[in-house]
Scaffold this motif. Sequence first.
Motif, PDB file in Angstrom:
ATOM      1  N   VAL A  77       6.155   1.224   5.352  1.00 32.34           N
ATOM      2  CA  VAL A  77       6.310   1.406   3.460  1.00 32.34           C
ATOM      3  C   VAL A  77       7.177   0.349   3.011  1.00 32.34           C
ATOM      4  O   VAL A  77       8.600   0.100   3.886  1.00 32.34           O
ATOM      5  CB  VAL A  77       6.271   2.873   2.808  1.00 32.34           C
ATOM      6  CG1 VAL A  77       7.862   3.257   3.532  1.00 32.34           C
ATOM      7  CG2 VAL A  77       6.575   2.992   1.821  1.00 32.34           C
ATOM      8  N   VAL A  78       7.042  -0.112   2.127  1.00 32.73           N
ATOM      9  CA  VAL A  78       8.159  -1.510   1.634  1.00 32.73           C
ATOM     10  C   VAL A  78       8.859  -0.661   0.562  1.00 32.73           C
ATOM     11  O   VAL A  78       8.327   0.087  -0.269  1.00 32.73           O
ATOM     12  CB  VAL A  78       7.101  -2.430   1.002  1.00 32.73           C
ATOM     13  CG1 VAL A  78       7.979  -3.676   0.195  1.00 32.73           C
ATOM     14  CG2 VAL A  78       6.495  -3.102   1.470  1.00 32.73           C
ATOM     15  N   VAL A  79       9.835  -0.275   0.788  1.00 28.62           N
ATOM     16  CA  VAL A  79      10.726   0.308   0.578  1.00 28.62           C
ATOM     17  C   VAL A  79      11.708  -0.821  -1.079  1.00 28.62           C
ATOM     18  O   VAL A  79      12.793  -0.180  -1.742  1.00 28.62           O
ATOM     19  CB  VAL A  79      12.543   0.942   1.435  1.00 28.62           C
ATOM     20  CG1 VAL A  79      11.410   1.295   2.070  1.00 28.62           C
ATOM     21  CG2 VAL A  79      12.832  -0.189   1.732  1.00 28.62           C
ATOM     22  N   GLY A  80      11.645  -1.540  -0.809  1.00 30.19           N
ATOM     23  CA  GLY A  80      11.746  -2.125  -2.069  1.00 30.19           C
ATOM     24  C   GLY A  80      12.708  -4.017  -1.723  1.00 30.19           C
ATOM     25  O   GLY A  80      12.194  -4.231  -0.443  1.00 30.19           O
ATOM     26  N   PRO A  81      12.993  -4.628  -2.798  1.00 28.87           N
ATOM     27  CA  PRO A  81      13.404  -4.517  -4.329  1.00 28.87           C
ATOM     28  C   PRO A  81      12.225  -4.678  -4.331  1.00 28.87           C
ATOM     29  O   PRO A  81      11.142  -4.498  -4.273  1.00 28.87           O
ATOM     30  CB  PRO A  81      13.834  -5.231  -4.430  1.00 28.87           C
ATOM     31  CG  PRO A  81      14.420  -6.360  -3.428  1.00 28.87           C
ATOM     32  CD  PRO A  81      12.974  -6.058  -2.244  1.00 28.87           C
ATOM     33  N   GLY A  82      12.595  -3.526  -6.214  1.00 27.82           N
ATOM     34  CA  GLY A  82      11.149  -4.258  -6.833  1.00 27.82           C
ATOM     35  C   GLY A  82      10.829  -2.714  -7.308  1.00 27.82           C
ATOM     36  O   GLY A  82      12.541  -2.108  -8.300  1.00 27.82           O
ATOM     37  N   SER A  83      10.138  -1.720  -8.428  1.00 29.43           N
ATOM     38  CA  SER A  83       9.683  -1.055  -9.201  1.00 29.43           C
ATOM     39  C   SER A  83      10.276   0.606  -8.850  1.00 29.43           C
ATOM     40  O   SER A  83      10.273   0.667  -8.193  1.00 29.43           O
ATOM     41  CB  SER A  83       8.568  -1.040  -9.430  1.00 29.43           C
ATOM     42  OG  SER A  83       8.192   0.447 -10.222  1.00 29.43           O
ATOM     43  N   PHE A  84      11.340   0.655  -9.740  1.00 28.88           N
ATOM     44  CA  PHE A  84      11.680   1.997  -9.756  1.00 28.88           C
ATOM     45  C   PHE A  84      10.481   2.605  -9.260  1.00 28.88           C
ATOM     46  O   PHE A  84      10.708   3.778  -9.046  1.00 28.88           O
ATOM     47  CB  PHE A  84      12.605   2.101 -10.736  1.00 28.88           C
ATOM     48  CG  PHE A  84      13.172   3.474 -11.172  1.00 28.88           C
ATOM     49  CD1 PHE A  84      15.238   3.322 -10.246  1.00 28.88           C
ATOM     50  CD2 PHE A  84      13.181   5.058 -11.667  1.00 28.88           C
ATOM     51  CE1 PHE A  84      15.265   5.206 -10.415  1.00 28.88           C
ATOM     52  CE2 PHE A  84      13.341   5.808 -11.546  1.00 28.88           C
ATOM     53  CZ  PHE A  84      14.544   6.337 -10.543  1.00 28.88           C
ATOM     54  N   THR A  85       9.471   3.483 -10.037  1.00 24.32           N
ATOM     55  CA  THR A  85       8.460   4.195 -10.464  1.00 24.32           C
ATOM     56  C   THR A  85       7.744   3.686  -9.283  1.00 24.32           C
ATOM     57  O   THR A  85       7.587   4.633  -8.563  1.00 24.32           O
ATOM     58  CB  THR A  85       7.903   4.388 -11.390  1.00 24.32           C
ATOM     59  OG1 THR A  85       8.601   4.154 -12.785  1.00 24.32           O
ATOM     60  CG2 THR A  85       6.705   5.383 -11.116  1.00 24.32           C
ATOM     61  N   GLY A  86       7.308   2.613  -8.808  1.00 26.58           N
ATOM     62  CA  GLY A  86       6.364   2.288  -7.931  1.00 26.58           C
ATOM     63  C   GLY A  86       6.882   2.324  -6.544  1.00 26.58           C
ATOM     64  O   GLY A  86       6.404   3.509  -5.436  1.00 26.58           O
ATOM     65  N   LEU A  87       8.042   2.518  -6.131  1.00 27.34           N
ATOM     66  CA  LEU A  87       9.000   2.704  -4.842  1.00 27.34           C
ATOM     67  C   LEU A  87       9.225   3.564  -5.013  1.00 27.34           C
ATOM     68  O   LEU A  87       8.833   4.279  -4.083  1.00 27.34           O
ATOM     69  CB  LEU A  87      10.968   2.184  -4.904  1.00 27.34           C
ATOM     70  CG  LEU A  87      10.557   0.824  -4.892  1.00 27.34           C
ATOM     71  CD1 LEU A  87      11.774   0.129  -5.058  1.00 27.34           C
ATOM     72  CD2 LEU A  87       9.994  -0.184  -3.820  1.00 27.34           C
ATOM     73  N   ARG A  88       9.563   4.596  -6.126  1.00 29.88           N
ATOM     74  CA  ARG A  88       9.623   6.193  -5.679  1.00 29.88           C
ATOM     75  C   ARG A  88       7.813   6.824  -5.375  1.00 29.88           C
ATOM     76  O   ARG A  88       7.895   7.933  -4.572  1.00 29.88           O
ATOM     77  CB  ARG A  88       9.919   7.305  -6.895  1.00 29.88           C
ATOM     78  CG  ARG A  88      11.437   6.800  -7.292  1.00 29.88           C
ATOM     79  CD  ARG A  88      11.917   7.721  -7.883  1.00 29.88           C
ATOM     80  NE  ARG A  88      10.974   8.183  -9.556  1.00 29.88           N
ATOM     81  CZ  ARG A  88      11.101   8.248 -10.448  1.00 29.88           C
ATOM     82  NH1 ARG A  88      11.529  10.022 -10.605  1.00 29.88           N
ATOM     83  NH2 ARG A  88      10.400   8.461 -11.495  1.00 29.88           N
ATOM     84  N   ALA A  89       6.741   6.163  -5.613  1.00 25.01           N
ATOM     85  CA  ALA A  89       5.911   7.200  -5.114  1.00 25.01           C
ATOM     86  C   ALA A  89       4.962   6.539  -4.012  1.00 25.01           C
ATOM     87  O   ALA A  89       4.900   7.330  -3.644  1.00 25.01           O
ATOM     88  CB  ALA A  89       4.633   6.199  -6.489  1.00 25.01           C
ATOM     89  N   SER A  90       5.187   5.473  -3.857  1.00 28.52           N
ATOM     90  CA  SER A  90       5.106   5.084  -2.875  1.00 28.52           C
ATOM     91  C   SER A  90       5.553   5.626  -1.549  1.00 28.52           C
ATOM     92  O   SER A  90       5.134   5.713  -0.360  1.00 28.52           O
ATOM     93  CB  SER A  90       4.808   3.510  -2.414  1.00 28.52           C
ATOM     94  OG  SER A  90       6.544   2.734  -2.760  1.00 28.52           O
ATOM     95  N   CYS A  91       7.289   5.379  -2.046  1.00 30.77           N
ATOM     96  CA  CYS A  91       8.496   5.941  -0.582  1.00 30.77           C
ATOM     97  C   CYS A  91       7.270   7.802  -0.505  1.00 30.77           C
ATOM     98  O   CYS A  91       7.385   8.468   0.838  1.00 30.77           O
ATOM     99  CB  CYS A  91       9.531   5.835  -0.738  1.00 30.77           C
ATOM    100  SG  CYS A  91       9.828   4.970  -0.187  1.00 30.77           S
ATOM    101  N   ALA A  92       7.653   8.022  -1.259  1.00 26.95           N
ATOM    102  CA  ALA A  92       7.321   9.739  -1.405  1.00 26.95           C
ATOM    103  C   ALA A  92       5.643   9.817  -0.629  1.00 26.95           C
ATOM    104  O   ALA A  92       5.276  11.196  -0.208  1.00 26.95           O
ATOM    105  CB  ALA A  92       7.153  10.558  -2.933  1.00 26.95           C
ATOM    106  N   THR A  93       4.647   9.286  -1.268  1.00 29.44           N
ATOM    107  CA  THR A  93       3.271   8.672  -0.603  1.00 29.44           C
ATOM    108  C   THR A  93       3.789   9.152   0.992  1.00 29.44           C
ATOM    109  O   THR A  93       2.730   9.759   1.885  1.00 29.44           O
ATOM    110  CB  THR A  93       2.317   7.523  -1.385  1.00 29.44           C
ATOM    111  OG1 THR A  93       2.517   8.747  -2.327  1.00 29.44           O
ATOM    112  CG2 THR A  93       1.041   8.643  -0.359  1.00 29.44           C
ATOM    113  N   ALA A  94       4.475   8.189   1.636  1.00 25.39           N
ATOM    114  CA  ALA A  94       4.386   7.856   3.220  1.00 25.39           C
ATOM    115  C   ALA A  94       5.055   8.962   4.050  1.00 25.39           C
ATOM    116  O   ALA A  94       4.299   9.770   4.606  1.00 25.39           O
ATOM    117  CB  ALA A  94       5.260   6.954   2.587  1.00 25.39           C
ATOM    118  N   ALA A  95       6.048   9.950   2.716  1.00 24.28           N
ATOM    119  CA  ALA A  95       6.648  10.109   3.012  1.00 24.28           C
ATOM    120  C   ALA A  95       5.882  11.771   3.850  1.00 24.28           C
ATOM    121  O   ALA A  95       5.589  12.497   4.832  1.00 24.28           O
ATOM    122  CB  ALA A  95       7.915  11.203   2.661  1.00 24.28           C
ATOM    123  N   GLY A  96       4.765  12.280   2.564  1.00 24.85           N
ATOM    124  CA  GLY A  96       3.684  12.807   2.648  1.00 24.85           C
ATOM    125  C   GLY A  96       2.720  12.645   3.995  1.00 24.85           C
ATOM    126  O   GLY A  96       2.494  14.118   4.413  1.00 24.85           O
TER     127      GLY A  96
END
Length: 234
Positions: A77-96
């Motif tokens: 997963v790309v962790v940044g830099p970037g969108s606050f919301t997009g990073l939270r969503a993608s990192c949470a999905t990756a962890a799941g």
Amino acid sequence: MKQMSRILVLDGSAAGDAAFGLAACVQQTDGGDFQPISCQQAPGKQAAEGIGLLAAQALKDAGWQAGSPFQPELVAVVVGPGSFTGLRASCATAAGYALGLDVPVVGVTRGEALCPVLDAECTQQENEALQGWMVVTAARRGRVFVETKAGTQAVALDAWQFPAGRWLVAGDAANVVASPDCVLSSTNIPDPAQIAAAACARLRGELPPRDALPLYVDPPEAKLPAAGLRSAPV
């Protein structure tokens, strides 16, 4: 270490008008190459926030969905830099996905994913005496994210001074900071193969450790009230 042959790649990092969501299934060949075999990408902040839907479709297209004999062996997963919301969503999905599949999850930055190709471009510019490369990513409110090998910062365009020397400038906002002393790269955003390659390099210990958590460059926009928080209800 076992070669990770099947890699689920997620990227919801892009911010502002450049926002998008991306999910891809990447196959690492016996020769070490990385080949995307399915990819789902959609523009807009909503696509980044709903990246789980893109991931489900990419897995289905690759034949790696639940119940299949073939499953991802790594989540990148790309962790940044970037969108606050997009990073939270993608990192949470990756962890799941990593938790459900019982596989590693590895985070990489945009610059880390693009580093090999940018290093190669710097080497080709033998007569330019380049200081190095920077990846400039769109942000909000007249700012950009600037990532170099030394780290990442958020800068206001009206207050930032381009660093001394000649630099190779890449990224989706490279034109915004272009100066007569820079060399513009056509490299924009990392592709799934580049993200997968960087994740595998980190897993092998070739990149320094980094948690698969959002890389927040800016301080939180929400602040505590001047009078403090309300007391807990009785």
